[in-house]
Enzyme design. Structure first.
Site, mmCIF file in Angstrom:
data_model
loop_
_atom_site.group_PDB
_atom_site.id
_atom_site.type_symbol
_atom_site.label_atom_id
_atom_site.label_comp_id
_atom_site.label_asym_id
_atom_site.label_seq_id
_atom_site.Cartn_x
_atom_site.Cartn_y
_atom_site.Cartn_z
ATOM 1 N N HIS A 216 26.045 47.643 45.412
ATOM 2 C CA HIS A 216 26.804 46.783 46.315
ATOM 3 C C HIS A 216 25.946 45.627 46.839
ATOM 4 C CE1 HIS A 216 30.020 50.064 47.185
ATOM 5 N NE2 HIS A 216 30.275 49.365 46.108
ATOM 6 N N GLU B 75 50.264 36.390 35.976
ATOM 7 C CA GLU B 75 49.136 37.311 36.164
ATOM 8 C C GLU B 75 49.376 38.677 35.542
ATOM 9 O OE1 GLU B 75 48.467 37.750 40.378
ATOM 10 O OE2 GLU B 75 50.580 37.424 40.808
ATOM 11 N N ASP C 18 43.811 38.931 37.791
ATOM 12 C CA ASP C 18 44.713 40.042 37.483
ATOM 13 C C ASP C 18 45.137 40.035 36.021
ATOM 14 O OD1 ASP C 18 45.073 41.789 39.673
ATOM 15 O OD2 ASP C 18 46.219 40.272 40.738
ATOM 16 N N CYS D 123 44.602 29.258 38.911
ATOM 17 C CA CYS D 123 44.061 29.469 40.251
ATOM 18 C C CYS D 123 43.139 30.673 40.315
ATOM 19 C CB CYS D 123 45.181 29.602 41.284
ATOM 20 S SG CYS D 123 46.301 30.985 40.964
#
Length: 838
Positions: free
Chosen positions: A460, A697, A721, A768
């Site tokens: 992380h 998407e 996505d 986008c």
């Protein structure tokens, strides 16, 4: 083909574009360390002999062949870069050492797709390894086909004997164990030869009763030295001692290129010279910086003497846990407002850990057994870390660092210590292992880079460092913690190197690179407000992705042509009730006002599935990414979408507002919302409804682009996505995230089909998703028909500059050919060749 004077014409061993060595993305080849030559970016899968000769060496791993031509020229044919790491996978050698070959004979075959996916680059080399005896004259620098004339080889005049006849001084010897992955292959052998040629003494490498001159690349490779083999180096001549030390250091430099190898220990039988210090690690976030090292001390617990009142210790621990939970909730709220999904997910996981009954029960049991709250909490965490680290899964082992982050945070509260590092701005922070919380604080203090003795590139901390643009190296080893505080160092994350004692020239080189980067950004910003026109006059809109009116204002200052995506979720999260119509109208109006006279595309709420709202209880889903999200929510809670559409329809001027629908997968969904929007316009007395667009998407939407474009005013592709749904890979999965690449040819085919379908109804298409912010992808998207790119606000100037460097007609021709490639790696490789990044 030979000439009478021993000159030689070499034919192309591969088909493809020709590159000079200077353009090869490898410092050893590009510097000429291996010799003079040429490079080809292969379009075929078979390597052919460039002339008649004898095969004098075949690489053990099958990626390279060396020929000796009849005139004595020694030719290394090296397929791809760093392909030795494949250990023969993807290569089929067709000749044996000692074999006689004719011009054009096949030498080796390779799996283009496999090798392109697995290695640094497919760019292949034809190197004259004894170029001290010959001159290389290129015949062409254009694309070639196998067998076409490529290079003219001319013998050089003999300059007399080099120092080999010198009998000055005794022979000196040293030895070293080779720990470089793959053994002594072409690249480390080239460094040895280059080093040997700096001295007049003659040096040799000895292994398994065989010897080779350090001047001979083929001789060195021909020794067949593998990983963990021990070799001897000998030098004889006036500068033998210096030559020996330099060669041992060169061998050390070569083997240390392997980031995980243990550092070799040279055994020298004469004087010994220490190698200039370099620690090798793994790149967690790219970048190049210089600065003083700042060691971060680890938190130490006082001794637990026992005799505690259990009830008081339980209370103390619970209070500390709640304080840390509250702090993390604040971090979560900030991440959501900034739409920082990665940061949000990391700290949401931390919050879940703090509520884990296994951890809490273990800590409270230790308190009941007379442990102090500090030690009970520490022991509970370490026990769970040990479990994760013994599972044999490196990704789970890296999650242990998140637990240690929580251990540190709670202990600081329990000990009453002020959690604050006094790190000077511009420093390189060093620690055994940093935590996500550490990183956020260090970013605020303006550190230049991060380095850790342990850690992993998928941790992380690594994810956050990449998001912050902070160079970061991990797995540097315990030696990192022994380095002196304040020592000026160079952190070359791209090269996996921490240079411990850089000289003034190196520091200036790094400073120059940083100045160039800042100047480039300044230049880009200077022209950011100008239109992005290609060289042949095509206008491409470069808009911004934003999540608030303040971000919109920053985007306008940065040169945005508009807002290509306003995420409205910021209005709906972290509250107990949905925002009413008036609050929504004011928020949308503020964004329009912040953008001056530019248009704003506002996406309707995209929650559900894995993005839950407290006031919108939904049933748990086995696979939330495939569940109720986006426009599908209108089927469950239509009043939420109605309220949002009412708020949108009341902004002014309405013609600058465009509405975008997420997660559409069929035409009926679009028609239903369009009919509802028309009805609301009648109800509110609005004569002309705003433009209505569809997000592409999911693959179904891309495949139905022509049908959707018949009823939509524009289409906007959400590549994030679309990538995960097309590739069936969760983009948040630590082990798969790197493979969710929107330049995959399957994605490009969907983008091409979307643009083609929209064009039939004269609709424009934008992107986008994150791919719009990738300058490597800009020419591909333009070539496939994209006319609007909505990017991260800091990248507006960069993407506009990229557009201005391109010829749209050429982009169209070349992009079409990319659809036939077999992998994202192959596409990226081709993009680097067709449209190099400056």
């Amino acid at each position: 083909m030979h000439n009478n004077n021993n000159e030689l014409i070499l034919s192309a061993p591969l088909s493809g574009p020709v590159l000079t060595l200077a353009k090869v993305p490898d410092p050893v080849f590009a510097s000429g360390a291996m010799g003079d030559g040429i490079a080809i970016d292969p379009l075929n899968n078979t390597l052919h002999a460039p002339c008649a000769g004898v095969v004098v060496h075949v690489a053990r791993t099958g990626h390279a062949v060396t020929l000796r031509a009849d005139n004595g020229a020694e030719l290394l044919l090296h397929l791809g870069l760093d392909t030795v790491d494949l250990q023969g996978s993807g290569f089929s050698i067709l000749v044996e050492e000692g074999a006689r070959v004719s011009n054009g004979d096949a030498l080796l075959r390779f799996d283009q797709d496999l090798v392109a996916r697995s290695c640094k680059s497919l760019v292949s080399l034809l190197i004259l390894t004894n170029s001290q005896d010959f001159q290389v004259l290129p015949i062409t620098l254009k694309s070639v086909k196998v067998g076409e004339p490529l290079l003219h080889i001319v013998p050089k005049a003999v300059n007399g004997a080099r120092a080999e006849e010198q009998g000055l001084g005794d022979e000196v010897r040293g030895q070293i164990r080779i720990t470089h992955r793959g053994g002594l292959h072409a690249r480390p052998a080239a460094l040895i030869r280059q080093t040997a040629q700096l001295f007049t003494s003659k040096s040799q490498l000895h292994f398994a009763e065989k010897s080779a001159s350090c001047d001979s690349l083929t001789g060195l490779m021909g020794l067949g030295i593998g990983e963990q083999d021990e070799v001897q180096v000998s030098s004889r001549g006036a500068d033998a001692n210096a030559a020996l030390q330099a060669l041992l250091n060169a061998l050390s430099s070569a083997v240390n290129d392997d980031r995980h190898a243990a550092a070799p220990t040279p055994i020298v039988q004469r004087s010994r010279v220490a190698e200039a210090g370099v620690l090798h690690g793994v790149c967690a976030a790219p970048g190049l910086v210089g600065g003083p090292l700042f060691q971060l001390a680890a938190l130490q617990l006082p001794e637990d003497t026992g005799g505690h009142m259990a009830e008081a210790q339980h209370q103390v621990l619970n209070t500390a846990l709640e304080q840390v939970r509250s702090e993390i909730r604040g971090t979560l709220a900030h991440a959501r407002k900034q739409n920082n999904l990665e940061e949000e997910q990391i700290f949401a996981a931390h919050l879940a850990f703090l509520e884990d009954p296994t951890l809490l029960e273990a800590a409270h049991q230790s308190i009941d057994q007379d442990s102090a709250a500090t030690h009970a909490w520490s022991q509970s965490i370490e026990a769970q870390c040990k479990v994760l680290q013994t599972l044999g899964n490196p990704l789970l082992a890296e999650r242990a660092n998140d637990l240690r982050d929580l251990k540190q945070r709670v202990l600081r509260v329990l000990l009453g210590q002020d959690w604050h590092y006094d790190v000077p701005a511009g420093a390189i922070a060093a620690a055994h292992e940093l935590t996500p919380s550490d990183l956020l604080q260090l970013c605020e203090q303006g550190v230049a880079g991060l380095c850790m003795a342990e850690g992993g590139a998928t941790s992380h901390v690594a994810i956050l460092a990449r998001g912050k643009g902070l160079p970061c190296l991990v797995a540097l080893g315990s030696s990192l913690l022994e380095q002196p505080q304040g020592q000026v160092m160079v952190l070359d994350a791209d090269g996996g190197r921490l240079e411990l004692i850089p000289d003034s020239e190196r520091l200036e080189q790094v400073a120059h690179a940083q100045r160039e980067h800042l100047q480039r950004r300044a230049r880009q910003q200077l022209h950011a407000h100008h239109p992005a026109l290609t060289l042949d006059g095509l206008r491409v809109e470069v808009a911004a992705n934003v999540a608030s009116s303040s971000e919109a204002a920053d985007a306008l200052k940065g040169g945005a042509d508009g807002v290509g995506l306003l995420r409205t979720e910021f209005l709906f999260v972290d509250r107990q009730t949905a925002p009413d119509e008036q609050e929504q109208r004011q928020a949308y109006q503020a964004v329009l006002d912040a953008m001056g006279d530019k248009s704003v595309i506002i996406r309707t709420i995209d929650v559900g599935g894995d993005k839950q709202l407290d006031y919108l209880p939904l049933p748990a889903e086995a696979n939330p990414v495939l569940g109720l999200r986006g426009i599908r929510m209108a089927q469950v809670r239509p009043e939420l979408l109605d309220q949002q559409l009412r708020g949108l329809l009341q902004v002014s001027p309405l013609n600058r507002c465009r509405i975008l629908l997420p997660m559409v997968s069929e035409v009926d969904e679009l028609l239903h919302i369009r009919q509802r929007l028309d009805a609301l316009c009648v109800e509110l007395g609005i004569a002309l409804r705003p433009e209505l667009g569809v997000m592409i998407e999911v693959p179904a939407a891309a495949l139905l682009a022509e049908q959707l474009a018949e009823h939509a005013d524009f289409l906007s592709i959400g590549t994030n996505d679309l990538s995960q749904y097309t590739l069936a890979m969760d983009r948040d999965h630590a082990g798969l995230a790197a493979r969710v690449d929107a330049l995959h040819p399957a994605l490009l085919r969907l983008i091409a089909q979307t643009c083609s379908g929209a064009a039939k109804h004269q609709r424009w298409v934008g992107v986008c998703g994150a791919l719009a912010s990738d300058p490597l992808a800009t020419p591909v998207l333009i070539g496939l028909g994209i006319r609007e790119l909505s990017v991260s606000p800091p990248q507006i100037g960069e993407i506009k500059e990229r557009v201005r460097q391109l010829d749209a007609a050429q982009c169209q021709r070349l992009s079409t050919s990319l659809l036939d490639l077999g992998s994202a790696a192959a596409v990226r490789h081709a993009c680097h060749q067709h449209w190099p990044l400056s």
